[in-house]
Structure formats: C-alpha cells, structure tokens
Design a protein around this motif. Structure first.
Motif, mmCIF file in Angstrom:
data_model
loop_
_atom_site.group_PDB
_atom_site.id
_atom_site.type_symbol
_atom_site.label_atom_id
_atom_site.label_comp_id
_atom_site.label_asym_id
_atom_site.label_seq_id
_atom_site.Cartn_x
_atom_site.Cartn_y
_atom_site.Cartn_z
ATOM 1 N N UNK A 40 37.640 -3.211 -2.844
ATOM 2 C CA UNK A 40 37.314 -2.331 -1.949
ATOM 3 C C UNK A 40 35.934 -2.545 -1.887
ATOM 4 N N UNK A 41 35.040 -2.307 -2.504
ATOM 5 C CA UNK A 41 33.767 -2.797 -2.851
ATOM 6 C C UNK A 41 33.236 -3.971 -1.784
ATOM 7 N N UNK A 42 34.191 -4.855 -1.941
ATOM 8 C CA UNK A 42 33.719 -6.349 -1.499
ATOM 9 C C UNK A 42 33.413 -5.911 0.648
ATOM 10 N N UNK A 43 34.951 -5.248 0.826
ATOM 11 C CA UNK A 43 35.046 -5.243 1.959
ATOM 12 C C UNK A 43 34.578 -4.397 3.031
ATOM 13 N N UNK A 44 33.618 -3.516 1.582
ATOM 14 C CA UNK A 44 33.094 -2.209 2.162
ATOM 15 C C UNK A 44 31.843 -2.808 2.998
ATOM 16 N N UNK A 45 31.680 -3.741 1.970
ATOM 17 C CA UNK A 45 30.050 -4.395 1.755
ATOM 18 C C UNK A 45 30.037 -5.537 3.480
ATOM 19 N N UNK A 46 30.797 -5.651 4.159
ATOM 20 C CA UNK A 46 31.341 -6.335 4.533
ATOM 21 C C UNK A 46 31.427 -5.997 5.741
ATOM 22 N N UNK A 47 32.847 -5.402 5.708
ATOM 23 C CA UNK A 47 33.115 -3.944 6.883
ATOM 24 C C UNK A 47 33.281 -3.003 7.101
ATOM 25 N N UNK A 48 32.468 -1.702 6.313
ATOM 26 C CA UNK A 48 32.118 -0.862 6.238
ATOM 27 C C UNK A 48 33.851 -0.040 5.208
ATOM 28 N N UNK A 49 33.038 1.491 4.397
ATOM 29 C CA UNK A 49 34.371 2.022 4.020
ATOM 30 C C UNK A 49 36.307 1.963 4.574
ATOM 31 N N UNK A 51 37.212 0.569 7.672
ATOM 32 C CA UNK A 51 38.826 -0.858 7.204
ATOM 33 C C UNK A 51 38.477 -1.032 6.320
ATOM 34 N N UNK A 52 37.683 -1.602 4.813
ATOM 35 C CA UNK A 52 37.950 -1.472 3.538
ATOM 36 C C UNK A 52 38.787 -0.962 3.357
ATOM 37 N N UNK A 92 38.470 -9.835 11.390
ATOM 38 C CA UNK A 92 37.673 -8.888 12.072
ATOM 39 C C UNK A 92 36.171 -8.801 11.869
ATOM 40 N N UNK A 93 36.275 -10.316 12.302
ATOM 41 C CA UNK A 93 35.113 -11.107 12.114
ATOM 42 C C UNK A 93 33.620 -10.176 13.905
ATOM 43 N N UNK A 94 34.606 -10.428 14.492
ATOM 44 C CA UNK A 94 33.659 -9.415 16.033
ATOM 45 C C UNK A 94 33.077 -8.290 15.511
ATOM 46 N N UNK A 95 33.548 -7.242 14.521
ATOM 47 C CA UNK A 95 33.459 -6.195 13.876
ATOM 48 C C UNK A 95 32.109 -6.019 12.839
ATOM 49 N N UNK A 96 32.314 -7.211 12.123
ATOM 50 C CA UNK A 96 31.686 -7.330 11.016
ATOM 51 C C UNK A 96 30.080 -8.122 11.215
ATOM 52 N N UNK A 97 29.965 -9.243 12.544
ATOM 53 C CA UNK A 97 29.530 -8.894 12.972
ATOM 54 C C UNK A 97 28.607 -8.019 13.392
ATOM 55 N N UNK A 98 29.320 -6.859 14.650
ATOM 56 C CA UNK A 98 28.630 -5.568 15.326
ATOM 57 C C UNK A 98 27.713 -4.747 13.975
ATOM 58 N N UNK A 99 28.462 -5.373 13.019
ATOM 59 C CA UNK A 99 28.237 -3.737 11.722
ATOM 60 C C UNK A 99 26.612 -4.627 11.212
ATOM 61 N N UNK A 100 26.620 -5.853 10.602
ATOM 62 C CA UNK A 100 25.608 -6.163 10.473
ATOM 63 C C UNK A 100 24.218 -5.647 11.285
ATOM 64 N N UNK A 101 24.684 -6.401 12.827
ATOM 65 C CA UNK A 101 23.682 -6.637 13.856
ATOM 66 C C UNK A 101 23.009 -4.457 13.786
ATOM 67 N N UNK A 102 23.569 -3.601 13.535
ATOM 68 C CA UNK A 102 23.447 -2.855 14.310
ATOM 69 C C UNK A 102 22.576 -1.981 12.727
ATOM 70 N N UNK A 103 22.961 -2.934 11.140
ATOM 71 C CA UNK A 103 22.773 -2.454 9.917
ATOM 72 C C UNK A 103 20.787 -2.807 10.743
ATOM 73 N N UNK A 104 20.539 -3.789 11.225
ATOM 74 C CA UNK A 104 19.515 -4.568 11.440
ATOM 75 C C UNK A 104 18.273 -4.068 12.152
#
Length: 205
Positions: A40-49, A51-52, A92-104
């Motif tokens: 769960x922690x691994x998925x949450x870091x990549x996609x958010x809680x 979706x994780x 969920x590649x697009x969701x992960x990309x959006x999450x990382x860009x938002x964090x940036x």
C-alpha cells in the motif's frame, strides 16, 4: 539466521504460506497480513492514497488467484507481490504522471502535506525541503520502465535480483535501467541522488 522482511523468527516463509494456501485458501491471509502495508505504501507514493487502496486490494486478489503458479523455491514473495503491484500501477501511467507534475508545482513545503511521499526518498545527507519539487519533476520525466526499476529499488527496497524477478527482466537490464535513471535524477538535481538509498556492488549477483 536470515529472516525475510515481514516474517518473524519461527514463522513459515512466504513460500510455505502460499503452498499451504493451495489446500487451505484461508491460510493466504497470513501473506496479506505480512505485506499489505508495504504494498500500500509503495502504491500510495506512486499514485496517491485513494488509488493505492484499490491497487493493494487487486494485488492480493491477483496473487491469490495465481498462487498455484508461484515458484515455492523462492521463499520471499515480496518481488512477486511488488511485480503484480507495478503491473497494476502501469494501468495508471497518466495518473502517476499528473501526480508527479502536480507535486513538482507545489510551493516549498512547511511540513506535512501530500508531497511527503516524495520526500521519503531523500537521504539524510540531502535537504528534503529543497528537493521535493525537483525530485518529483525528475521522476515525471523518466521513461516508465526506468521509473519502475528505480522506485522498486528505492521505495519497495528490493535488491537488483529481486527487482529483476518482479519485472521479469534480466538483472543486467535492471542495472542498466537503474544506472540511466539515477544519472537523469542526478543531472536534474545538480549532482545529488536522493534515490540512492540502496547500493549494491557491481559484483553482486
């Protein structure tokens, strides 16, 4: 005596649990108890809680369905479980990309917040406060296959051979992708490499 992560002294190995679950399906719950939190922690870091939770549940559902195919010569099931989770995250590649860009794009943190997961990668020698946004941006720019290797090693704490088993690729491919990913991260962060939390000698196989 070496004990695999999540297994207490005297407990059956993951492989033994899986083998027993083939005749006693309820025994599989022990594998969930041992590894659900880390998946769960691994998925949450990549996609958010949010979706994780779904990724974690589907990981163990898939693992249960595939338990008859598991190689019980492999005592530690973490590479198998993280491989399943990584494949699911791939949807969920697009969701992960959006999450990382938002964090940036987030302002410099003052403590707490959604960007904490990215900062978990940062070693003591690196300032987490300064690198959170830059690290997220660097991860977003990596090819997916390189990001998978990097984060399996840095976030799931898998060794090179374990990451290779998780992804179904040769160890040499893992080393090559990890080298390229870390080079890109260092370039983006001015020479720092906050993902280098697990180092192995080139002689380790």
């Amino acid at each position: 005596m070496t004990v695999e992560p999540g297994v207490r002294v005297g407990q059956d190995s993951d492989a033994a649990v899986i083998e027993r679950s083939r005749d006693e399906p309820e025994a599989f719950a022990a594998l969930f108890d041992r590894h659900a939190d880390s998946v769960h922690r691994y998925a949450a870091r990549r996609l958010g809680a949010e979706v994780a939770e779904d990724v974690m549940a589907e990981t163990f559902t898939t693992a249960f369905q595939q338990r008859f195919r598991y190689d019980t010569e492999l005592a530690d099931a973490r590479p198998w479980l993280f491989g399943i989770a990584t494949n699911l995250i791939g949807r969920h590649r697009r969701a992960e990309g959006r999450r990382l860009r938002a964090l940036a794009r987030l302002p410099a943190p003052t403590g707490g917040g959604a960007e904490e997961a990215v900062a978990d990668l940062v070693a003591d020698r690196v300032s987490a406060q300064a690198l959170r946004r830059e690290l997220a941006a660097a991860l977003a720019r990596l090819p997916a296959r390189h990001r998978d290797v990097l984060l399996l090693v840095a976030w799931a704490d898998l060794g090179y051979e374990e990451a290779a088993r998780a992804l179904g690729v040769p160890v040499g491919t893992v080393r090559s992708r990890l080298h390229r990913a870390r080079r890109k991260v260092r370039e983006a962060l001015g020479g720092s490499d906050p993902t280098a939390l697990r180092e192995e000698s080139d002689d380790d196989e």
